[in-house]
Scaffold this motif. Structure first.
Motif, PDB file in Angstrom:
ATOM      1  N   LEU A  67       0.819  -1.215   0.000  1.00 21.92           N
ATOM      2  CA  LEU A  67       0.000   0.000   0.000  1.00 21.92           C
ATOM      3  C   LEU A  67       0.850   1.262   0.000  1.00 21.92           C
ATOM      4  CD1 LEU A  67      -2.777  -1.064   2.517  1.00 21.92           C
ATOM      5  CD2 LEU A  67      -3.023  -0.753   0.049  1.00 21.92           C
ATOM      6  N   GLN A  68       2.042   1.164   0.571  1.00 23.47           N
ATOM      7  CA  GLN A  68       2.966   2.304   0.626  1.00 23.47           C
ATOM      8  C   GLN A  68       3.951   2.294  -0.544  1.00 23.47           C
ATOM      9  OE1 GLN A  68       4.621   1.606   4.504  1.00 23.47           O
ATOM     10  NE2 GLN A  68       2.821   2.405   5.560  1.00 23.47           N
ATOM     11  N   GLN A  69       3.725   1.425  -1.505  1.00 19.30           N
ATOM     12  CA  GLN A  69       4.554   1.283  -2.699  1.00 19.30           C
ATOM     13  C   GLN A  69       6.006   0.945  -2.382  1.00 19.30           C
ATOM     14  OE1 GLN A  69       3.878   4.816  -5.040  1.00 19.30           O
ATOM     15  NE2 GLN A  69       1.819   4.153  -5.593  1.00 19.30           N
ATOM     16  N   ARG A  70       6.205   0.184  -1.320  1.00 20.20           N
ATOM     17  CA  ARG A  70       7.530  -0.316  -0.942  1.00 20.20           C
ATOM     18  C   ARG A  70       7.586  -1.785  -1.378  1.00 20.20           C
ATOM     19  NH1 ARG A  70       6.572   1.227   5.023  1.00 20.20           N
ATOM     20  NH2 ARG A  70       7.818  -0.628   5.377  1.00 20.20           N
ATOM     21  N   TYR A  71       7.642  -1.985  -2.693  1.00 18.21           N
ATOM     22  CA  TYR A  71       7.460  -3.306  -3.276  1.00 18.21           C
ATOM     23  C   TYR A  71       8.586  -4.276  -2.951  1.00 18.21           C
ATOM     24  CZ  TYR A  71       4.051  -0.564  -5.849  1.00 18.21           C
ATOM     25  OH  TYR A  71       3.023   0.281  -6.181  1.00 18.21           O
ATOM     26  N   ALA A  73      -2.719 -20.094  -1.439  1.00 18.68           N
ATOM     27  CA  ALA A  73      -2.966 -19.358  -2.687  1.00 18.68           C
ATOM     28  C   ALA A  73      -2.960 -17.844  -2.486  1.00 18.68           C
ATOM     29  CB  ALA A  73      -4.288 -19.806  -3.296  1.00 18.68           C
ATOM     30  N   LEU A  74      -3.517 -17.387  -1.388  1.00 18.02           N
ATOM     31  CA  LEU A  74      -3.565 -15.942  -1.138  1.00 18.02           C
ATOM     32  C   LEU A  74      -2.160 -15.368  -0.998  1.00 18.02           C
ATOM     33  CD1 LEU A  74      -5.317 -13.444  -0.575  1.00 18.02           C
ATOM     34  CD2 LEU A  74      -5.222 -14.077   1.843  1.00 18.02           C
ATOM     35  N   TYR A  75      -1.297 -16.053  -0.270  1.00 24.64           N
ATOM     36  CA  TYR A  75       0.069 -15.582  -0.080  1.00 24.64           C
ATOM     37  C   TYR A  75       0.838 -15.591  -1.399  1.00 24.64           C
ATOM     38  CZ  TYR A  75      -0.337 -15.804   5.047  1.00 24.64           C
ATOM     39  OH  TYR A  75      -0.688 -15.599   6.344  1.00 24.64           O
ATOM     40  N   LEU A  76       0.632 -16.639  -2.179  1.00 23.28           N
ATOM     41  CA  LEU A  76       1.319 -16.732  -3.466  1.00 23.28           C
ATOM     42  C   LEU A  76       0.842 -15.656  -4.433  1.00 23.28           C
ATOM     43  CD1 LEU A  76       1.418 -20.595  -3.958  1.00 23.28           C
ATOM     44  CD2 LEU A  76       3.252 -19.087  -3.178  1.00 23.28           C
ATOM     45  N   ALA A  77      -0.439 -15.329  -4.390  1.00 27.71           N
ATOM     46  CA  ALA A  77      -0.966 -14.276  -5.262  1.00 27.71           C
ATOM     47  C   ALA A  77      -0.345 -12.928  -4.918  1.00 27.71           C
ATOM     48  CB  ALA A  77      -2.484 -14.216  -5.138  1.00 27.71           C
ATOM     49  N   TRP A  78      -0.253 -12.615  -3.639  1.00 28.71           N
ATOM     50  CA  TRP A  78       0.363 -11.350  -3.231  1.00 28.71           C
ATOM     51  C   TRP A  78       1.858 -11.340  -3.540  1.00 28.71           C
ATOM     52  CZ3 TRP A  78      -1.536  -6.736  -1.471  1.00 28.71           C
ATOM     53  CH2 TRP A  78      -2.909  -6.680  -1.238  1.00 28.71           C
ATOM     54  N   LEU A  79       2.506 -12.484  -3.388  1.00 28.34           N
ATOM     55  CA  LEU A  79       3.921 -12.598  -3.729  1.00 28.34           C
ATOM     56  C   LEU A  79       4.119 -12.323  -5.219  1.00 28.34           C
ATOM     57  CD1 LEU A  79       6.874 -13.389  -3.133  1.00 28.34           C
ATOM     58  CD2 LEU A  79       6.189 -15.763  -3.335  1.00 28.34           C
ATOM     59  N   ALA A  80       3.269 -12.888  -6.046  1.00 30.91           N
ATOM     60  CA  ALA A  80       3.366 -12.665  -7.491  1.00 30.91           C
ATOM     61  C   ALA A  80       3.119 -11.197  -7.827  1.00 30.91           C
ATOM     62  CB  ALA A  80       2.359 -13.552  -8.221  1.00 30.91           C
ATOM     63  N   TRP A  81       2.154 -10.591  -7.182  1.00 31.43           N
ATOM     64  CA  TRP A  81       1.850  -9.176  -7.408  1.00 31.43           C
ATOM     65  C   TRP A  81       3.049  -8.305  -7.024  1.00 31.43           C
ATOM     66  CZ3 TRP A  81      -1.160  -6.755 -10.415  1.00 31.43           C
ATOM     67  CH2 TRP A  81      -1.565  -5.451 -10.172  1.00 31.43           C
ATOM     68  N   ALA A  82       3.677  -8.610  -5.903  1.00 32.02           N
ATOM     69  CA  ALA A  82       4.865  -7.856  -5.479  1.00 32.02           C
ATOM     70  C   ALA A  82       6.003  -8.026  -6.474  1.00 32.02           C
ATOM     71  CB  ALA A  82       5.301  -8.299  -4.079  1.00 32.02           C
ATOM     72  N   LEU A  83       6.166  -9.231  -6.994  1.00 30.00           N
ATOM     73  CA  LEU A  83       7.198  -9.458  -8.011  1.00 30.00           C
ATOM     74  C   LEU A  83       6.947  -8.608  -9.254  1.00 30.00           C
ATOM     75  CD1 LEU A  83       7.790 -13.305  -7.923  1.00 30.00           C
ATOM     76  CD2 LEU A  83       9.549 -11.549  -7.738  1.00 30.00           C
ATOM     77  N   LEU A 143       7.987  -7.726  -0.976  1.00 32.55           N
ATOM     78  CA  LEU A 143       8.393  -9.001  -1.560  1.00 32.55           C
ATOM     79  C   LEU A 143       9.090  -9.875  -0.525  1.00 32.55           C
ATOM     80  CD1 LEU A 143       8.623 -10.714  -4.121  1.00 32.55           C
ATOM     81  CD2 LEU A 143      10.686  -9.452  -4.687  1.00 32.55           C
ATOM     82  N   THR A 144       9.957  -9.278   0.253  1.00 31.99           N
ATOM     83  CA  THR A 144      10.668 -10.030   1.301  1.00 31.99           C
ATOM     84  C   THR A 144       9.702 -10.592   2.335  1.00 31.99           C
ATOM     85  OG1 THR A 144      12.612  -8.641   1.007  1.00 31.99           O
ATOM     86  CG2 THR A 144      12.475  -9.869   3.056  1.00 31.99           C
ATOM     87  N   TYR A 145       8.757  -9.758   2.776  1.00 30.81           N
ATOM     88  CA  TYR A 145       7.776 -10.229   3.765  1.00 30.81           C
ATOM     89  C   TYR A 145       6.907 -11.350   3.200  1.00 30.81           C
ATOM     90  CZ  TYR A 145       8.888  -6.337   6.885  1.00 30.81           C
ATOM     91  OH  TYR A 145       9.520  -5.457   7.726  1.00 30.81           O
ATOM     92  N   PHE A 146       6.467 -11.200   1.953  1.00 26.99           N
ATOM     93  CA  PHE A 146       5.636 -12.243   1.347  1.00 26.99           C
ATOM     94  C   PHE A 146       6.411 -13.540   1.157  1.00 26.99           C
ATOM     95  CE2 PHE A 146       3.036  -8.651  -0.691  1.00 26.99           C
ATOM     96  CZ  PHE A 146       2.108  -8.678   0.331  1.00 26.99           C
ATOM     97  N   GLU A 147       7.664 -13.439   0.770  1.00 22.20           N
ATOM     98  CA  GLU A 147       8.490 -14.645   0.626  1.00 22.20           C
ATOM     99  C   GLU A 147       8.632 -15.353   1.964  1.00 22.20           C
ATOM    100  OE1 GLU A 147      11.552 -13.760  -3.027  1.00 22.20           O
ATOM    101  OE2 GLU A 147      12.020 -12.902  -1.089  1.00 22.20           O
ATOM    102  N   LEU A 197       5.175  -5.790  -9.522  1.00 18.50           N
ATOM    103  CA  LEU A 197       5.290  -4.353  -9.265  1.00 18.50           C
ATOM    104  C   LEU A 197       6.721  -3.920  -8.964  1.00 18.50           C
ATOM    105  CD1 LEU A 197       2.021  -3.722  -7.251  1.00 18.50           C
ATOM    106  CD2 LEU A 197       2.522  -3.076  -9.612  1.00 18.50           C
ATOM    107  N   SER A 198       7.525  -4.832  -8.461  1.00 22.84           N
ATOM    108  CA  SER A 198       8.910  -4.473  -8.165  1.00 22.84           C
ATOM    109  C   SER A 198       9.810  -4.632  -9.380  1.00 22.84           C
ATOM    110  CB  SER A 198       9.455  -5.303  -7.004  1.00 22.84           C
ATOM    111  OG  SER A 198       9.571  -6.659  -7.362  1.00 22.84           O
ATOM    112  N   ALA A 199       9.331  -5.309 -10.407  1.00 22.64           N
ATOM    113  CA  ALA A 199      10.158  -5.604 -11.584  1.00 22.64           C
ATOM    114  C   ALA A 199      10.746  -4.376 -12.270  1.00 22.64           C
ATOM    115  CB  ALA A 199       9.378  -6.450 -12.580  1.00 22.64           C
ATOM    116  N   PRO A 200       9.990  -3.293 -12.482  1.00 23.23           N
ATOM    117  CA  PRO A 200      10.586  -2.149 -13.185  1.00 23.23           C
ATOM    118  C   PRO A 200      11.788  -1.540 -12.460  1.00 23.23           C
ATOM    119  CG  PRO A 200       8.210  -1.961 -13.167  1.00 23.23           C
ATOM    120  CD  PRO A 200       8.577  -3.111 -12.265  1.00 23.23           C
ATOM    121  N   GLY A 201      11.843  -1.641 -11.166  1.00 20.81           N
ATOM    122  CA  GLY A 201      12.939  -1.074 -10.410  1.00 20.81           C
ATOM    123  C   GLY A 201      14.132  -2.004 -10.245  1.00 20.81           C
ATOM    124  N   ARG A 202      14.028  -3.193 -10.764  1.00 23.25           N
ATOM    125  CA  ARG A 202      15.095  -4.193 -10.614  1.00 23.25           C
ATOM    126  C   ARG A 202      15.854  -4.333 -11.914  1.00 23.25           C
ATOM    127  NH1 ARG A 202      14.150  -9.099  -7.317  1.00 23.25           N
ATOM    128  NH2 ARG A 202      13.289  -8.302  -5.420  1.00 23.25           N
TER     129      ARG A 202
END
Length: 82
Positions: A27-31, A49-59, A35-39, A61-66
């Protein structure tokens, strides 16, 4: 946020608190941090499934900055968890 952090300080394997911190970070755009917390949460709970979905979403959203190497490493970590 402090409630989740306090829970983790008392119970480091509290996947609910790790997941909650991950959602707050999203929510604070600290993707990257999310990602670390979800992992961590997903590694404790398994194939929830819920945890994996959020993990995928974080991956995603964080991709452009990596860089390419970091993105490949994160994707590899995510697929190897399960």
């Amino acid at each position: 946020e402090s409630v989740f952090e306090e829970l983790i300080s008392k119970h480091e394997d509290c996947h609910e608190a790790l997941f909650g911190l991950g959602r707050l970070c999203m929510l604070q755009q600290r993707y990257e941090e999310a990602l670390t917390y979800f992992e961590d949460a997903a590694s404790l709970l398994g194939t929830e499934a819920l945890y994996l979905a959020w993990l995928a979403w974080a991956l995603l959203l964080s991709a452009p900055g990596r860089g390419l190497v970091k993105r490949a490493g994160a994707l590899s970590r995510a697929t190897n968890l399960y």
